[in-house]
Design a protein around this motif. Structure first.
Motif, mmCIF file in Angstrom:
data_model
loop_
_atom_site.group_PDB
_atom_site.id
_atom_site.type_symbol
_atom_site.label_atom_id
_atom_site.label_comp_id
_atom_site.label_asym_id
_atom_site.label_seq_id
_atom_site.Cartn_x
_atom_site.Cartn_y
_atom_site.Cartn_z
ATOM 1 N N LEU A 177 61.960 106.417 121.408
ATOM 2 C CA LEU A 177 61.406 107.132 120.263
ATOM 3 C C LEU A 177 61.647 106.300 119.013
ATOM 4 N N LEU A 178 60.565 105.944 118.336
ATOM 5 C CA LEU A 178 60.641 105.184 117.093
ATOM 6 C C LEU A 178 60.057 106.009 115.962
ATOM 7 N N HIS A 179 60.655 105.906 114.783
ATOM 8 C CA HIS A 179 60.077 106.487 113.577
ATOM 9 C C HIS A 179 59.346 105.334 112.894
ATOM 10 N N ALA A 180 58.038 105.420 112.791
ATOM 11 C CA ALA A 180 57.236 104.299 112.308
ATOM 12 C C ALA A 180 57.536 103.919 110.865
ATOM 13 N N CYS A 181 57.823 104.883 110.019
ATOM 14 C CA CYS A 181 58.205 104.568 108.635
ATOM 15 C C CYS A 181 58.973 105.746 108.057
ATOM 16 N N ALA A 182 59.728 105.467 107.016
ATOM 17 C CA ALA A 182 60.540 106.494 106.348
ATOM 18 C C ALA A 182 61.399 107.244 107.358
ATOM 19 N N HIS A 183 62.173 106.484 108.128
ATOM 20 C CA HIS A 183 63.032 107.071 109.161
ATOM 21 C C HIS A 183 63.751 108.291 108.611
ATOM 22 N N ASN A 184 63.629 109.381 109.332
ATOM 23 C CA ASN A 184 64.264 110.621 108.925
ATOM 24 C C ASN A 184 65.500 110.842 109.794
ATOM 25 N N PRO A 185 66.649 110.977 109.274
ATOM 26 C CA PRO A 185 66.984 111.364 107.916
ATOM 27 C C PRO A 185 67.473 110.219 107.020
ATOM 28 N N THR A 186 67.427 108.959 107.452
ATOM 29 C CA THR A 186 68.072 107.895 106.673
ATOM 30 C C THR A 186 67.164 107.236 105.640
ATOM 31 N N GLY A 187 65.862 107.191 105.889
ATOM 32 C CA GLY A 187 64.950 106.473 105.005
ATOM 33 C C GLY A 187 64.993 104.972 105.195
ATOM 34 N N CYS A 188 65.823 104.475 106.112
ATOM 35 C CA CYS A 188 65.944 103.036 106.362
ATOM 36 C C CYS A 188 64.909 102.600 107.397
ATOM 37 N N ASP A 189 64.174 101.575 107.064
ATOM 38 C CA ASP A 189 63.164 101.045 107.974
ATOM 39 C C ASP A 189 63.435 99.580 108.280
#
Length: 87
Positions: A55-67
């Motif tokens: 599972l990848l967060h494509a942008c604006a990783h939630n909850p960190t905001g680090c990409d």
């Protein structure tokens, strides 16, 4: 198994567990540096069994905001392809 970033949204664990999936974590965030734990992420994805779901967060990783940077995304993509992981 499915690998989810640590940390991630609280509902991700429950959703995948309720689907009967084997939920595992990969390192994503280093709270001491307030940055992406790139080395830990790469190490964990390398150690994941071939064909794992990632599972990848494509942008604006939630909850960190680090990409990841664009170069890091390329490395992550190359690793996922080489291990025949699924995203």
């Amino acid at each position: 198994p499915i690998y989810i970033p640590n940390p991630t949204w609280g509902n991700h664990i429950a959703i995948f567990n309720n689907c009967g999936m084997d939920v595992r974590r990969y390192r994503y965030y280093n709270s001491k540096t307030n940055r992406l734990d790139y080395d830990g992420l790469i190490e964990d994805l390398k150690e994941a069994p071939e064909g794992s779901v990632i599972l990848l967060h494509a942008c604006a990783h939630n909850p960190t905001g680090c990409d990841p940077t664009m170069e890091q995304w390329k490395d992550i993509s190359d690793l996922i392809k080489s291990k025949k992981h699924h995203c």
